[in-house]
Enzyme design. Structure first.
Site, PDB file in Angstrom:
ATOM      1  N   CYS A   1       0.847  -1.188   0.000  1.00 60.29           N
ATOM      2  CA  CYS A   1       0.000   0.000   0.000  1.00 60.29           C
ATOM      3  C   CYS A   1       0.886   1.243   0.000  1.00 60.29           C
ATOM      4  CB  CYS A   1      -0.886   0.015   1.241  1.00 60.29           C
ATOM      5  SG  CYS A   1      -2.045  -1.371   1.328  1.00 60.29           S
TER       6      CYS A   1
ATOM      7  N   GLU B   1       0.950   3.706   2.044  1.00 61.07           N
ATOM      8  CA  GLU B   1       1.485   4.026   3.364  1.00 61.07           C
ATOM      9  C   GLU B   1       2.775   3.261   3.641  1.00 61.07           C
ATOM     10  OE1 GLU B   1      -3.086   4.105   3.949  1.00 61.07           O
ATOM     11  OE2 GLU B   1      -1.633   3.032   2.709  1.00 61.07           O
TER      12      GLU B   1
ATOM     13  N   ARG C   1     -10.994  10.496  -5.047  1.00 62.14           N
ATOM     14  CA  ARG C   1     -11.719   9.762  -4.003  1.00 62.14           C
ATOM     15  C   ARG C   1     -11.504  10.347  -2.621  1.00 62.14           C
ATOM     16  NH1 ARG C   1      -9.973   4.021  -4.025  1.00 62.14           N
ATOM     17  NH2 ARG C   1      -8.130   4.730  -5.120  1.00 62.14           N
TER      18      ARG C   1
ATOM     19  N   CYS D   1      -5.630   0.421   5.590  1.00 62.50           N
ATOM     20  CA  CYS D   1      -6.165  -0.928   5.766  1.00 62.50           C
ATOM     21  C   CYS D   1      -5.635  -1.516   7.072  1.00 62.50           C
ATOM     22  CB  CYS D   1      -5.778  -1.810   4.575  1.00 62.50           C
ATOM     23  SG  CYS D   1      -4.022  -2.284   4.533  1.00 62.50           S
TER      24      CYS D   1
ATOM     25  N   CYS E   1      -1.792  -2.047   7.165  1.00 61.42           N
ATOM     26  CA  CYS E   1      -1.073  -0.779   7.305  1.00 61.42           C
ATOM     27  C   CYS E   1      -1.206  -0.225   8.717  1.00 61.42           C
ATOM     28  CB  CYS E   1      -1.566   0.239   6.283  1.00 61.42           C
ATOM     29  SG  CYS E   1      -1.003  -0.128   4.613  1.00 61.42           S
TER      30      CYS E   1
ATOM     31  N   TYR F   1      -2.219  -5.589  19.202  1.00 62.46           N
ATOM     32  CA  TYR F   1      -1.003  -6.364  19.398  1.00 62.46           C
ATOM     33  C   TYR F   1       0.156  -5.446  19.041  1.00 62.46           C
ATOM     34  CZ  TYR F   1       2.632  -9.811  18.432  1.00 62.46           C
ATOM     35  OH  TYR F   1       3.788 -10.521  18.425  1.00 62.46           O
TER      36      TYR F   1
ATOM     37  N   TRP G   1       3.961  -5.542  18.345  1.00 60.89           N
ATOM     38  CA  TRP G   1       5.005  -6.506  18.021  1.00 60.89           C
ATOM     39  C   TRP G   1       6.203  -6.362  18.949  1.00 60.89           C
ATOM     40  CZ3 TRP G   1       9.977  -6.017  15.806  1.00 60.89           C
ATOM     41  CH2 TRP G   1      10.538  -7.212  15.349  1.00 60.89           C
TER      42      TRP G   1
END
Length: 137
Positions: free
Chosen positions: A56, A58, A84, A90, A93, A127, A129
């Site tokens: 993506c 980003e 748009r 998403c 991302c 979460y 990481w």
């Protein structure tokens, strides 16, 4: 989700919209992203669509920023081609942005409801990481 918002960086939205209008062509590049670095620079990028799951916009902007020596991003926005407008990140991302930049602000919403929120608001009870990595001794 908290209700705190930050000032909207309209210059960042305009930068991403300009890239979406002038650089997104066909099905391979349909989204543009712009991020402001901690030192004030604006980094832009477009997505690299591929049926196998190309990155993506980003995620491309993270790499573009690193290539320019910018490792701390302050705010990010994605804008779709064909006018748009602002498009929220998403799920993938959102997770990557949180992992790389836990204090990042993300511009979301559409038209007159555009707002800037902490990335943590986009992934409540997320979460993290880094929290699950073993400390190197």
């Amino acid at each position: 989700m908290t209700t705190r918002t930050h000032p909207v960086d309209h210059e960042l939205i305009q930068a991403a919209a300009h890239v979406a209008r002038t650089r997104c062509r066909g099905d391979n590049h349909t989204m543009a992203a712009a991020a402001r670095t901690r030192d004030g620079r604006i980094i832009t990028a477009v997505n690299a669509y591929h049926f196998t799951g190309g990155p993506c916009a980003e995620l491309v902007v993270i790499g573009a920023a690193a290539a320019q020596g910018a490792y701390e991003l302050d705010t990010i926005v994605a804008v779709g081609d064909r006018d748009r407008g602002v498009v929220p990140p998403c799920g993938r991302c959102r997770q990557v942005l949180l992992d790389y930049f836990p204090a990042l602000k993300v511009i979301v919403g559409d038209e007159d409801r555009v707002r800037t929120v902490p990335v943590t608001d986009l992934l409540p009870e997320s979460y993290v990481w880094a929290d699950h990595q073993l400390d190197a001794e």
